[in-house]
Design an enzyme around this catalytic site. Structure first.
Site, PDB file in Angstrom:
ATOM      1  N   GLU A  36      62.019  55.575   1.483  1.00  0.00           N
ATOM      2  CA  GLU A  36      62.450  56.969   1.438  1.00  0.00           C
ATOM      3  C   GLU A  36      63.428  57.226   0.303  1.00  0.00           C
ATOM      4  OE1 GLU A  36      61.885  59.912   1.615  1.00  0.00           O
ATOM      5  OE2 GLU A  36      62.278  60.659   3.622  1.00  0.00           O
ATOM      6  N   ARG A  53      54.215  60.031   8.788  1.00  0.00           N
ATOM      7  CA  ARG A  53      55.672  59.910   8.766  1.00  0.00           C
ATOM      8  C   ARG A  53      56.079  59.096   9.988  1.00  0.00           C
ATOM      9  NH1 ARG A  53      60.463  64.473   9.232  1.00  0.00           N
ATOM     10  NH2 ARG A  53      62.163  62.982   8.876  1.00  0.00           N
ATOM     11  N   HIS A  54      56.989  58.164   9.794  1.00  0.00           N
ATOM     12  CA  HIS A  54      57.479  57.341  10.903  1.00  0.00           C
ATOM     13  C   HIS A  54      57.923  58.227  12.063  1.00  0.00           C
ATOM     14  CE1 HIS A  54      61.657  58.494  10.205  1.00  0.00           C
ATOM     15  NE2 HIS A  54      61.392  58.376   8.915  1.00  0.00           N
TER      16      HIS A  54
END
Length: 191
Positions: free
Chosen positions: A85, A10-11
């Site tokens: 997303e 996840r960023h």
């Protein structure tokens, strides 16, 4: 299908993450904490274990991917639109509690259904696996798409996916199996 692993990261954190805002497909940049989280993910991914780095095209994912690629000594690969997303539509930018008050369970307001998010996530996995047959690929994208797509393979709903955390699926048994989530071997506790 040849044996391979996909490492989902996840960023790193953004200001909207810090404020609890739904950012979805809005292109919000990393903050300094997010950049540090990206650097920390390198050690979890274990340099030398990965052949390629790909990501969502949103800047927070691309910057996270570039930091990780630099840390692993790899060239940054392409972005995949399928990894964007969940689209929170009218809810984008709202604090999550405000959005939930208007649209319980985030249904309504034009918010992308979770089935659509998972379907995109599964298509992305198929595309990446085809593009990098037999390679280990780090995939930098977003919390909701990681959580619900990997829940499909786990057979139960995963807990929150933390910013900068690593989740790994492998196909050693001939089908994708969850091996790591939030930097840890998963347990079967639904969340």
């Amino acid at each position: 299908m040849r044996l391979m692993k996909l490492g989902f990261v996840r960023h790193g954190q953004t200001q909207w993450n810090l404020e609890g805002r739904l950012q979805g497909s809005s292109d919000i940049p990393l903050n300094d904490t997010g950049r540090a989280q990206a650097r920390e993910a390198v050690s979890v991914l274990e340099p030398g274990q990965w052949d390629a780095i790909v990501s969502s095209p949103l800047s927070r994912a691309r910057e996270t991917a570039q930091i990780i690629a630099d840390g692993l000594g790899l060239e940054l690969g392409p972005s995949y639109d399928l990894l964007i997303e969940r689209d929170y539509a009218q809810g984008e930018g709202m604090v999550e509690t405000e959005a939930l008050a208007l649209w319980p369970d985030k249904h309504g307001g034009g918010i992308e259904p979770l089935d659509s998010v998972v379907e995109r996530g599964l298509r992305a996995i198929e595309q990446i696996a085809a593009d990098y047959l037999g390679k280990n690929v780090a995939v930098i994208c977003h919390g909701t798409i990681i959580r619900y797509t990997l829940s499909h393979f786990a057979g139960y709903k995963l807990d929150t996916i933390h910013n900068g955390s690593v989740a790994i699926i492998g196909n050693e048994s001939g089908s994708w199996q969850l091996e790591l989530v939030n930097d840890q071997v998963p347990n079967r506790v639904a969340g």
